[in-house]
Design a protein around this motif. Sequence first.
Motif, PDB file in Angstrom:
ATOM      1  N   MET A 130      36.844  53.699  42.756  1.00  0.00           N
ATOM      2  CA  MET A 130      35.847  52.738  43.245  1.00  0.00           C
ATOM      3  C   MET A 130      36.272  51.305  42.926  1.00  0.00           C
ATOM      4  O   MET A 130      36.075  50.400  43.740  1.00  0.00           O
ATOM      5  CB  MET A 130      34.464  53.034  42.657  1.00  0.00           C
ATOM      6  N   SER A 131      36.890  51.105  41.767  1.00  0.00           N
ATOM      7  CA  SER A 131      37.405  49.756  41.437  1.00  0.00           C
ATOM      8  C   SER A 131      38.444  49.314  42.457  1.00  0.00           C
ATOM      9  O   SER A 131      38.478  48.156  42.878  1.00  0.00           O
ATOM     10  CB  SER A 131      38.027  49.737  40.042  1.00  0.00           C
ATOM     11  N   ARG A 132      39.315  50.242  42.844  1.00  0.00           N
ATOM     12  CA  ARG A 132      40.338  49.922  43.863  1.00  0.00           C
ATOM     13  C   ARG A 132      39.665  49.541  45.187  1.00  0.00           C
ATOM     14  O   ARG A 132      40.083  48.582  45.855  1.00  0.00           O
ATOM     15  CB  ARG A 132      41.252  51.127  44.102  1.00  0.00           C
ATOM     16  N   ILE A 133      38.617  50.285  45.543  1.00  0.00           N
ATOM     17  CA  ILE A 133      37.921  50.003  46.802  1.00  0.00           C
ATOM     18  C   ILE A 133      37.227  48.641  46.743  1.00  0.00           C
ATOM     19  O   ILE A 133      37.320  47.842  47.674  1.00  0.00           O
ATOM     20  CB  ILE A 133      36.894  51.119  47.109  1.00  0.00           C
ATOM     21  N   PHE A 134      36.555  48.352  45.614  1.00  0.00           N
ATOM     22  CA  PHE A 134      35.857  47.064  45.496  1.00  0.00           C
ATOM     23  C   PHE A 134      36.838  45.906  45.593  1.00  0.00           C
ATOM     24  O   PHE A 134      36.552  44.884  46.210  1.00  0.00           O
ATOM     25  CB  PHE A 134      35.065  46.989  44.184  1.00  0.00           C
ATOM     26  N   SER A 135      37.992  46.062  44.966  1.00  0.00           N
ATOM     27  CA  SER A 135      38.952  44.945  45.022  1.00  0.00           C
ATOM     28  C   SER A 135      39.556  44.833  46.428  1.00  0.00           C
ATOM     29  O   SER A 135      39.751  43.739  46.950  1.00  0.00           O
ATOM     30  CB  SER A 135      39.987  45.087  43.904  1.00  0.00           C
ATOM     31  N   PHE A 136      39.784  45.976  47.095  1.00  0.00           N
ATOM     32  CA  PHE A 136      40.289  45.986  48.472  1.00  0.00           C
ATOM     33  C   PHE A 136      39.296  45.297  49.419  1.00  0.00           C
ATOM     34  O   PHE A 136      39.688  44.580  50.345  1.00  0.00           O
ATOM     35  CB  PHE A 136      40.533  47.438  48.895  1.00  0.00           C
ATOM     36  N   LEU A 137      37.997  45.509  49.183  1.00  0.00           N
ATOM     37  CA  LEU A 137      36.966  44.897  50.037  1.00  0.00           C
ATOM     38  C   LEU A 137      36.595  43.491  49.571  1.00  0.00           C
ATOM     39  O   LEU A 137      35.685  42.872  50.123  1.00  0.00           O
ATOM     40  CB  LEU A 137      35.706  45.783  50.067  1.00  0.00           C
ATOM     41  N   ARG A 138      37.316  43.004  48.555  1.00  0.00           N
ATOM     42  CA  ARG A 138      37.107  41.656  48.009  1.00  0.00           C
ATOM     43  C   ARG A 138      35.650  41.459  47.583  1.00  0.00           C
ATOM     44  O   ARG A 138      35.021  40.446  47.905  1.00  0.00           O
ATOM     45  CB  ARG A 138      37.502  40.593  49.047  1.00  0.00           C
ATOM     46  N   LEU A 139      35.125  42.453  46.892  1.00  0.00           N
ATOM     47  CA  LEU A 139      33.744  42.382  46.412  1.00  0.00           C
ATOM     48  C   LEU A 139      33.701  41.776  45.024  1.00  0.00           C
ATOM     49  O   LEU A 139      34.641  41.926  44.244  1.00  0.00           O
ATOM     50  CB  LEU A 139      33.121  43.782  46.388  1.00  0.00           C
TER      51      LEU A 139
END
Length: 398
Positions: free
Chosen positions: A307-316
Motif C-alpha cells: 500500500m505504501s508503494r501504491i500511495f507513493s505511485f499515486l503521489r498521495l
Amino acid sequence: MRLEKHMFSVVPRRFLPEVKNPCWLEELRGNVSTDPYGSNLFGRSFRQIQLIFERLSGSFEQRLTRHDGKPHRLRCLPYFYIIGQPKCGTTDLYERLRLHPDVRLTPPKEPHWWTRKRLGIIRSGERPHTLFPLDHYLDLFDPVALQILQGLLGNSSSSIITGEASASTMWDNNGWLYFHGNGSGAEPPSLIPDLIGALQPEARFIAILRDPVERLYSDYLYFGTSNKSALDFHQKVCESLRMFEGCLRDAGLRACVYNGTLNNAMSVRLQVGLYVVFLLDWLSVFSRDQLLVLRLEDHASHPALSMSRIFSFLRLGALSDHTHTQISERPASNSRRASDRDLGPMRAVTRELLTMFYSPFNQKLAEVLQDESFTWNTHSHTHTHSHTPDLRQPADRS
C-alpha cells in the motif's frame, strides 16, 4: 479518434490545472431542471448507484457554476485505474485504497466500461446489446466531482483523486471485432490502452498479478458453474490447452491471445494469465513509470509495504499512523468461498501441465519488469515449450 468522435468531443485535451484529478467544466445545453440521471444505464443496472443518483439529482441545479452566463457542470475521469488481473487481489487493493483520506471511490468497483459496456457488451462473451454512453460512465464520478467542486469554491486547489478497478481493462479486447469489422486482419488494429492513451495520456495504472497457475484455478472455482472438481478442472485445462496450441499452429501469439472466438470457446480463461503479452501492449502506449505492477503474493504477505508503494505511485500525501495501521491491518477481501475450499487443490499433473505452458511467458515477464520474482520460481523448468513465445515489442500501431 474517428471511431469515437463523441468521446473526443466531450473530453477536452487539457484538464483543470488546479485539480489533481482529471476534471473539466462542461457547458450544459437544454433544460437544466430535468433529472440528468433518469436514463443512466448504470443506475438501471445497480440499485446502489440508482440511490446515489437520486440523491445527486436533488441538488443538481445548485451544483452548476456559471461562466459567460452559461451553466457548466464539473466532469471528471479517473486519475488511476486498477486494470487487473481477475482473481489477483484487485478487490482487496480497492477496499484498502478507499480508506486513504484523499481517495474517493464510488460504486461500482468494476464498471467494465472501457472493455464491455461501451461496446454494449454486458457480460463477457455475449454479443453487444445496449451501448452505455460516455456520459453515463462520467456520471459515476459525479459524487467525487461534487467534493472537488466544493474545494474549488472554497478557493483552494483539490488533491482528491478517484479511480476504478475493472479487472477486465488490462486484457479484455474481445469486443474489438464488432467495431473494426472482420476485414482488419487477425489482430486488433487498436486496443483499450490506445483509446485511454489518446484520451488521458497522463493516466496511471495499477496491475496486480499472481502465479498464473494459481490464478486459473481460482478463476475456475469462482466463475465455474456446476459440478466443479479437480478432475473437471483438469479436463477443461487439457481441452483449452489443445485449442490454444491449435490456434498457435495457424496464427501468431497476439492473434490467438486477442481472438475473442477462441477465448469464448475455451472452458477456462488460459489467455488471462499471459500477462507479458498485455503488458507489452500497455507499455507501447504508456511510459513505464505510469504502470505499477505488483504481485498478489507480496501484497498478501506485506500489505502495508504494497500500500505504501501504491500511495507513493499515486503521489498521495503522508498518512497518520492511525490511518496507516487501519489500512494495512484491514482483513483481506474477497477470499475463496468455503464451498470452493472444500474442493481441495488442483491435481499435480494439472499443475505440471500449466507450469510448462506459462513458464516461458513468466520468464519473459520477469525480463520485461527486470524482476526475477515474476517467474513465480518455476524451479527453472528446462522443458522447451512447443511454441516459445515470440514477444518482440509490437509494431507501432498509431
